[in-house]
Design a protein around this motif. Structure first.
Motif, PDB file in Angstrom:
ATOM      1  N   LEU A   1       0.836  -1.210   0.000  1.00  0.00           N
ATOM      2  CA  LEU A   1       0.000   0.000   0.000  1.00  0.00           C
ATOM      3  C   LEU A   1       0.864   1.252   0.000  1.00  0.00           C
ATOM      4  O   LEU A   1       0.595   2.204  -0.749  1.00  0.00           O
ATOM      5  N   THR A   2       1.908   1.253   0.812  1.00  0.00           N
ATOM      6  CA  THR A   2       2.787   2.426   0.881  1.00  0.00           C
ATOM      7  C   THR A   2       3.446   2.690  -0.461  1.00  0.00           C
ATOM      8  O   THR A   2       3.475   3.828  -0.941  1.00  0.00           O
ATOM      9  N   TYR A   3       3.971   1.647  -1.073  1.00  0.00           N
ATOM     10  CA  TYR A   3       4.615   1.808  -2.391  1.00  0.00           C
ATOM     11  C   TYR A   3       3.601   2.258  -3.446  1.00  0.00           C
ATOM     12  O   TYR A   3       3.919   3.077  -4.312  1.00  0.00           O
ATOM     13  N   GLN A   4       2.386   1.727  -3.397  1.00  0.00           N
ATOM     14  CA  GLN A   4       1.362   2.122  -4.370  1.00  0.00           C
ATOM     15  C   GLN A   4       1.054   3.617  -4.253  1.00  0.00           C
ATOM     16  O   GLN A   4       0.990   4.328  -5.280  1.00  0.00           O
ATOM     17  N   LEU A   5       0.875   4.098  -3.045  1.00  0.00           N
ATOM     18  CA  LEU A   5       0.542   5.509  -2.845  1.00  0.00           C
ATOM     19  C   LEU A   5       1.720   6.414  -3.209  1.00  0.00           C
ATOM     20  O   LEU A   5       1.527   7.499  -3.788  1.00  0.00           O
ATOM     21  N   LEU A   6       2.929   5.980  -2.880  1.00  0.00           N
ATOM     22  CA  LEU A   6       4.108   6.763  -3.271  1.00  0.00           C
ATOM     23  C   LEU A   6       4.240   6.820  -4.790  1.00  0.00           C
ATOM     24  O   LEU A   6       4.569   7.867  -5.363  1.00  0.00           O
ATOM     25  N   ASP A   7       3.970   5.692  -5.447  1.00  0.00           N
ATOM     26  CA  ASP A   7       4.054   5.644  -6.906  1.00  0.00           C
ATOM     27  C   ASP A   7       3.057   6.609  -7.540  1.00  0.00           C
ATOM     28  O   ASP A   7       3.379   7.321  -8.500  1.00  0.00           O
ATOM     29  N   ILE A   8       1.845   6.657  -7.005  1.00  0.00           N
ATOM     30  CA  ILE A   8       0.821   7.564  -7.522  1.00  0.00           C
ATOM     31  C   ILE A   8       1.232   9.014  -7.287  1.00  0.00           C
ATOM     32  O   ILE A   8       1.132   9.864  -8.190  1.00  0.00           O
ATOM     33  N   PHE A   9       1.708   9.314  -6.093  1.00  0.00           N
ATOM     34  CA  PHE A   9       2.096  10.691  -5.773  1.00  0.00           C
ATOM     35  C   PHE A   9       3.230  11.184  -6.664  1.00  0.00           C
ATOM     36  O   PHE A   9       3.138  12.251  -7.283  1.00  0.00           O
ATOM     37  N   PHE A  10       4.299  10.415  -6.763  1.00  0.00           N
ATOM     38  CA  PHE A  10       5.467  10.884  -7.519  1.00  0.00           C
ATOM     39  C   PHE A  10       5.206  10.901  -9.021  1.00  0.00           C
ATOM     40  O   PHE A  10       5.845  11.656  -9.755  1.00  0.00           O
ATOM     41  N   ALA A  11       4.250  10.090  -9.502  1.00  0.00           N
ATOM     42  CA  ALA A  11       3.886  10.157 -10.913  1.00  0.00           C
ATOM     43  C   ALA A  11       3.242  11.501 -11.250  1.00  0.00           C
ATOM     44  O   ALA A  11       3.263  11.923 -12.419  1.00  0.00           O
ATOM     45  N   LEU A  12       2.665  12.160 -10.252  1.00  0.00           N
ATOM     46  CA  LEU A  12       2.001  13.442 -10.475  1.00  0.00           C
ATOM     47  C   LEU A  12       2.931  14.639 -10.309  1.00  0.00           C
ATOM     48  O   LEU A  12       2.526  15.776 -10.571  1.00  0.00           O
ATOM     49  N   VAL A  13       4.166  14.408  -9.885  1.00  0.00           N
ATOM     50  CA  VAL A  13       5.107  15.523  -9.729  1.00  0.00           C
ATOM     51  C   VAL A  13       5.351  16.259 -11.044  1.00  0.00           C
ATOM     52  O   VAL A  13       5.407  17.492 -11.066  1.00  0.00           O
ATOM     53  N   PRO A  14       5.492  15.563 -12.198  1.00  0.00           N
ATOM     54  CA  PRO A  14       5.622  16.309 -13.459  1.00  0.00           C
ATOM     55  C   PRO A  14       4.440  17.226 -13.751  1.00  0.00           C
ATOM     56  O   PRO A  14       4.608  18.272 -14.377  1.00  0.00           O
ATOM     57  N   VAL A  15       3.244  16.858 -13.298  1.00  0.00           N
ATOM     58  CA  VAL A  15       2.086  17.736 -13.472  1.00  0.00           C
ATOM     59  C   VAL A  15       2.272  19.005 -12.641  1.00  0.00           C
ATOM     60  O   VAL A  15       1.986  20.120 -13.105  1.00  0.00           O
ATOM     61  N   MET A  16       2.757  18.845 -11.417  1.00  0.00           N
ATOM     62  CA  MET A  16       3.048  20.007 -10.573  1.00  0.00           C
ATOM     63  C   MET A  16       4.091  20.895 -11.240  1.00  0.00           C
ATOM     64  O   MET A  16       3.983  22.128 -11.236  1.00  0.00           O
ATOM     65  N   LEU A  17       5.099  20.264 -11.829  1.00  0.00           N
ATOM     66  CA  LEU A  17       6.143  21.010 -12.533  1.00  0.00           C
ATOM     67  C   LEU A  17       5.560  21.796 -13.697  1.00  0.00           C
ATOM     68  O   LEU A  17       5.904  22.968 -13.912  1.00  0.00           O
ATOM     69  N   VAL A  18       4.664  21.180 -14.452  1.00  0.00           N
ATOM     70  CA  VAL A  18       4.039  21.839 -15.600  1.00  0.00           C
ATOM     71  C   VAL A  18       3.285  23.084 -15.170  1.00  0.00           C
ATOM     72  O   VAL A  18       3.429  24.158 -15.775  1.00  0.00           O
ATOM     73  N   PHE A  19       2.490  22.989 -14.127  1.00  0.00           N
ATOM     74  CA  PHE A  19       1.746  24.161 -13.678  1.00  0.00           C
ATOM     75  C   PHE A  19       2.674  25.243 -13.143  1.00  0.00           C
ATOM     76  O   PHE A  19       2.420  26.434 -13.318  1.00  0.00           O
ATOM     77  N   TYR A  20       3.765  24.836 -12.516  1.00  0.00           N
ATOM     78  CA  TYR A  20       4.748  25.825 -12.053  1.00  0.00           C
ATOM     79  C   TYR A  20       5.389  26.544 -13.235  1.00  0.00           C
ATOM     80  O   TYR A  20       5.535  27.773 -13.229  1.00  0.00           O
ATOM     81  N   LEU A  21       5.762  25.794 -14.261  1.00  0.00           N
ATOM     82  CA  LEU A  21       6.381  26.402 -15.444  1.00  0.00           C
ATOM     83  C   LEU A  21       5.410  27.335 -16.161  1.00  0.00           C
ATOM     84  O   LEU A  21       5.800  28.407 -16.641  1.00  0.00           O
ATOM     85  N   LEU A  22       4.149  26.944 -16.252  1.00  0.00           N
ATOM     86  CA  LEU A  22       3.149  27.799 -16.878  1.00  0.00           C
ATOM     87  C   LEU A  22       2.903  29.061 -16.056  1.00  0.00           C
ATOM     88  O   LEU A  22       2.643  30.131 -16.605  1.00  0.00           O
ATOM     89  N   TRP A  23       2.965  28.932 -14.756  1.00  0.00           N
ATOM     90  CA  TRP A  23       2.770  30.081 -13.859  1.00  0.00           C
ATOM     91  C   TRP A  23       3.889  31.103 -13.996  1.00  0.00           C
ATOM     92  O   TRP A  23       3.665  32.306 -13.850  1.00  0.00           O
ATOM     93  N   ARG A  24       5.104  30.639 -14.327  1.00  0.00           N
ATOM     94  CA  ARG A  24       6.251  31.538 -14.412  1.00  0.00           C
ATOM     95  C   ARG A  24       6.184  32.473 -15.621  1.00  0.00           C
ATOM     96  O   ARG A  24       6.796  33.553 -15.600  1.00  0.00           O
ATOM     97  N   LEU A  25       5.503  32.073 -16.679  1.00  0.00           N
ATOM     98  CA  LEU A  25       5.406  32.903 -17.878  1.00  0.00           C
ATOM     99  C   LEU A  25       4.077  33.633 -17.909  1.00  0.00           C
ATOM    100  O   LEU A  25       3.091  33.171 -17.335  1.00  0.00           O
ATOM    101  N   PRO A  26       4.006  34.791 -18.592  1.00  0.00           N
ATOM    102  CA  PRO A  26       2.752  35.543 -18.675  1.00  0.00           C
ATOM    103  C   PRO A  26       1.643  34.718 -19.313  1.00  0.00           C
ATOM    104  O   PRO A  26       1.890  33.847 -20.132  1.00  0.00           O
ATOM    105  N   GLY A  27       0.423  35.021 -18.924  1.00  0.00           N
ATOM    106  CA  GLY A  27      -0.709  34.316 -19.519  1.00  0.00           C
ATOM    107  C   GLY A  27      -1.825  34.048 -18.542  1.00  0.00           C
ATOM    108  O   GLY A  27      -2.859  33.511 -18.916  1.00  0.00           O
ATOM    109  N   GLY A  28      -1.630  34.418 -17.273  1.00  0.00           N
ATOM    110  CA  GLY A  28      -2.695  34.239 -16.295  1.00  0.00           C
ATOM    111  C   GLY A  28      -2.613  32.922 -15.555  1.00  0.00           C
ATOM    112  O   GLY A  28      -1.644  32.167 -15.672  1.00  0.00           O
TER     113      GLY A  28
END
Length: 270
Positions: A79-106
């Motif tokens: 269970l621990t590994y499954q939840l960690l796998d799900i969480f870290f798979a979403l880190v690139p999504v967090m990165l994408v929103f951060y990168l989009l936030w850094r440039l103009p566009g709202g």
């Protein structure tokens, strides 16, 4: 109201994209390659190698591909590994929103339509896409199995615990957010800034989507390319990824949870 110029991507008007200078364009290309290299682009490369490996061993139709496998023999470590796998798979999504936030566009969530501003409309489109894509997926799988182009797919290979179904639901939601935000929303946004046309972006996104499903066989590649074309067209028209996330989540929940509950009983996976 006049329609957009034919040589401009429809998504350009919806997301408020604008021209960029040479330095910014170079930076966007590098950024795009890094994001894909950390996420689904990497999965695509591994999937191609995995397909070649399988094809060099035996006919695809005689092989099995298991999804959502157990990660540890002990229940709570699994269970621990499954939840960690799900969480870290979403880190690139967090990165994408951060990168989009850094440039103009709202607000990047609003720009990609990953918000709750139109819940009923998004749910309606998502449910409609789910029904269309669900029937198409079953048809493509059956045809691929008949032609020997698709491996036997086991959507849920977890051991049976009290947390199995919730983890499968979380896994489905993980896949839907990861794929639709990056392969559609972010991909279109960045390619639009680089001057790509609407159908160029739709086709590139669809091929990328198909590439990281190649480990399942040629059939799923073709099916996911077709799904990518439909999803890309809807996004180009609507400018929102939320209906795609909802549809994708419904598809994966139906596949993962349905198989876990009924697969063995009704003989699926053969």
């Amino acid at each position: 109201m006049s329609s957009p110029a034919p040589d401009k991507p429809l998504i350009t008007k919806q997301l408020g994209l604008h021209g960029t200078d040479a330095r910014t364009r170079r930076g966007l290309k590098i950024e795009l390659l890094i994001v894909l290299g950390l996420s689904l682009g990497k999965s695509g490369i591994y999937s191609i190698v995995n397909l070649v490996d399988k094809m060099s061993r035996a006919p695809l139709g005689s092989q099995t591909t298991s999804l959502n496998n157990s990660l540890n023999q002990r229940q709570y470590f699994d269970l621990t590994y499954q939840l960690l796998d799900i969480f870290f798979a979403l880190v690139p999504v967090m990165l994408v929103f951060y990168l989009l936030w850094r440039l103009p566009g709202g607000n990047p969530f609003v720009r990609l339509g990953f918000d709750a501003k139109r819940p009923f409309r998004d749910l309606g489109w998502g449910a409609g896409l789910f029904l269309i894509m669900g029937l198409g997926t079953l048809g493509v799988y059956a045809l691929g199995r008949a032609l020997g182009l698709t491996t036997i797919i086991v959507p849920a290979a977890l051991d049976e615990y009290w947390w199995t179904i919730p983890v499968l639901v979380f896994s489905a939601i993980r896949h839907s957010i990861l794929e639709e935000v990056i392969v559609v929303g972010y991909f279109f946004e960045r390619l639009g800034r680089l001057g790509w046309g609407t159908w160029q972006m739709i086709c590139a996104s669809a091929v990328l989507r198909g590439s990281y499903h190649l480990y399942q066989g040629i059939g799923p590649f073709i099916g996911n390319v077709a799904m990518g074309v439909v999803f890309g067209w809807v996004y180009a028209k609507k400018g929102r990824v939320m209906p795609l996330v909802i549809a994708h989540a419904f598809l994966d929940i139906a596949g993962f949870v349905g198989y876990a509950l009924l697969g063995s009983a009704i003989g699926l996976g053969t």
